[in-house]
Design a protein around this motif. Structure first.
Motif, PDB file in Angstrom:
ATOM      1  N   ASP A   1      60.207  20.249 -15.769  1.00 32.27           N
ATOM      2  CA  ASP A   1      59.958  18.718 -15.584  1.00 32.27           C
ATOM      3  C   ASP A   1      61.238  18.177 -14.681  1.00 32.27           C
ATOM      4  O   ASP A   1      60.843  17.186 -13.738  1.00 32.27           O
ATOM      5  CB  ASP A   1      60.557  17.891 -16.981  1.00 32.27           C
ATOM      6  CG  ASP A   1      59.422  18.401 -18.160  1.00 32.27           C
ATOM      7  OD1 ASP A   1      58.184  18.495 -17.712  1.00 32.27           O
ATOM      8  OD2 ASP A   1      59.890  18.961 -19.141  1.00 32.27           O
ATOM      9  N   ILE A   2      62.389  18.684 -14.894  1.00 35.26           N
ATOM     10  CA  ILE A   2      63.418  18.339 -13.593  1.00 35.26           C
ATOM     11  C   ILE A   2      63.060  18.741 -12.323  1.00 35.26           C
ATOM     12  O   ILE A   2      63.171  17.804 -11.336  1.00 35.26           O
ATOM     13  CB  ILE A   2      64.762  18.860 -14.411  1.00 35.26           C
ATOM     14  CG1 ILE A   2      65.139  18.583 -15.743  1.00 35.26           C
ATOM     15  CG2 ILE A   2      66.093  18.678 -13.245  1.00 35.26           C
ATOM     16  CD1 ILE A   2      66.251  19.310 -16.367  1.00 35.26           C
TER      17      ILE A   2
ATOM     18  N   VAL B   1      63.170  17.778 -22.387  1.00 36.71           N
ATOM     19  CA  VAL B   1      62.507  18.361 -21.128  1.00 36.71           C
ATOM     20  C   VAL B   1      63.063  19.896 -20.742  1.00 36.71           C
ATOM     21  O   VAL B   1      63.960  20.084 -21.210  1.00 36.71           O
ATOM     22  CB  VAL B   1      62.910  17.425 -20.098  1.00 36.71           C
ATOM     23  CG1 VAL B   1      62.522  16.145 -19.951  1.00 36.71           C
ATOM     24  CG2 VAL B   1      64.490  17.237 -19.684  1.00 36.71           C
TER      25      VAL B   1
ATOM     26  N   GLU C   1      61.083  16.300 -10.346  1.00 38.09           N
ATOM     27  CA  GLU C   1      61.966  15.086 -10.342  1.00 38.09           C
ATOM     28  C   GLU C   1      62.641  15.381  -8.889  1.00 38.09           C
ATOM     29  O   GLU C   1      62.985  14.506  -8.201  1.00 38.09           O
ATOM     30  CB  GLU C   1      62.856  14.595 -11.310  1.00 38.09           C
ATOM     31  CG  GLU C   1      62.114  13.865 -12.480  1.00 38.09           C
ATOM     32  CD  GLU C   1      61.651  12.382 -11.987  1.00 38.09           C
ATOM     33  OE1 GLU C   1      62.085  11.665 -11.346  1.00 38.09           O
ATOM     34  OE2 GLU C   1      60.399  12.242 -12.266  1.00 38.09           O
TER      35      GLU C   1
ATOM     36  N   MET D   1      67.254  12.590 -18.152  1.00 41.19           N
ATOM     37  CA  MET D   1      65.911  12.796 -18.874  1.00 41.19           C
ATOM     38  C   MET D   1      65.671  13.413 -20.127  1.00 41.19           C
ATOM     39  O   MET D   1      64.768  13.774 -20.817  1.00 41.19           O
ATOM     40  CB  MET D   1      65.269  13.933 -17.675  1.00 41.19           C
ATOM     41  CG  MET D   1      64.885  13.290 -16.362  1.00 41.19           C
ATOM     42  SD  MET D   1      63.783  14.648 -15.533  1.00 41.19           S
ATOM     43  CE  MET D   1      62.314  14.838 -16.323  1.00 41.19           C
TER      44      MET D   1
ATOM     45  N   TYR E   1      67.607  16.545 -21.028  1.00 39.91           N
ATOM     46  CA  TYR E   1      67.689  18.026 -21.040  1.00 39.91           C
ATOM     47  C   TYR E   1      68.699  18.358 -22.132  1.00 39.91           C
ATOM     48  O   TYR E   1      68.910  19.471 -22.727  1.00 39.91           O
ATOM     49  CB  TYR E   1      67.922  18.510 -19.626  1.00 39.91           C
ATOM     50  CG  TYR E   1      68.180  19.914 -19.759  1.00 39.91           C
ATOM     51  CD1 TYR E   1      67.236  20.866 -19.756  1.00 39.91           C
ATOM     52  CD2 TYR E   1      69.513  20.749 -19.627  1.00 39.91           C
ATOM     53  CE1 TYR E   1      67.244  22.280 -19.707  1.00 39.91           C
ATOM     54  CE2 TYR E   1      69.836  21.969 -19.588  1.00 39.91           C
ATOM     55  CZ  TYR E   1      68.412  22.752 -19.889  1.00 39.91           C
ATOM     56  OH  TYR E   1      68.746  24.200 -19.985  1.00 39.91           O
TER      57      TYR E   1
END
Length: 216
Positions: free
Chosen positions: A187-188, A183, A191, A174, A176
């Motif tokens: 955000d993580i 992100v 997921e 993503m 990071y």
């Protein structure tokens, strides 16, 4: 040189009574086996990585009659336990396989949630498969991966739990660790379906373990 990753699951949920005792201790978890060796006298030396309270681990160890001697050393977020112990038929059978089939177990060996172990075996492919067929009765074998052995990457990543590796791979994918960072923990977290604080804790442990492996 080839490798096979497999899951070995004992029917009774543990291979040696010391593992059963650890499973029964409150708040203690078997993380991985760092080293294990069968000695000429039939006893075994081993180094376990555990998580939990050191005092609980020491208390649990007092009630394992097969334990000859042990030492406990806390190291950051984990506990390393050296143990010299009496073997049993199942453990001896497993530890004799590398000598019989000229294969090499690649440590560390991960514990699975059901008391099984996830391990990587290195050597000739035919010998590896013969060794897996000769695993002692009472242990089911599931072969999961087969390929050419890449020791540096596999050994480094094997220091992570399955969950840590999953979150780290998602974080990398993503962005990071991009510059600038793409992100956030939030955000993580969406997921992987955990709290943002848990994502931060997991990634800090990943970073600590990998950096210690590289620089420690």
């Amino acid at each position: 040189m080839r490798y096979v990753e497999g899951l070995l699951t004992p029917d009774r949920g543990w291979i040696h009574p010391i593992e059963r005792r650890i499973q029964q201790a409150p708040g203690i978890k078997n993380e991985r086996i760092l080293q294990m060796e069968l000695l000429d006298d039939g006893t075994v030396t081993t180094m376990y990585e555990l998580s939990g309270d050191r005092e609980v681990i020491e208390f649990a160890a007092e009630y394992v009659p097969e334990l000859i001697t042990y030492q406990v050393s806390p190291m950051q977020d984990r506990i390393i336990t050296y143990a010299h112990l009496e073997s049993n038929e199942m453990l001896t059978g497993l530890l004799e396989l590398p000598h019989t089939y000229q294969i090499v177990p690649d440590f560390p060996i991960e514990f699975a949630s059901n008391g099984g172990i996830r391990l990587t075996i290195v050597g000739d492919e035919d010998q590896i498969r013969e060794a897996m067929d000769a695993v002692p009765d009472g242990i089911s074998v599931e072969l999961q991966k087969l390929g050419d052995y890449a020791p540096e990457n596999e050994r480094l990543l094997s220091r992570l739990t399955d969950r840590q590796r999953e979150v780290a791979e998602i974080a990398v994918g993503m962005g990071y660790y991009d510059t600038p960072r793409q992100v956030t923990y939030d955000d993580i977290a969406e997921e992987v379906d955990v709290a943002p604080g848990t994502v931060g804790e997991i990634l800090r442990k990943v970073e600590s373990r990998l950096l210690n492996a590289l620089l420690g």
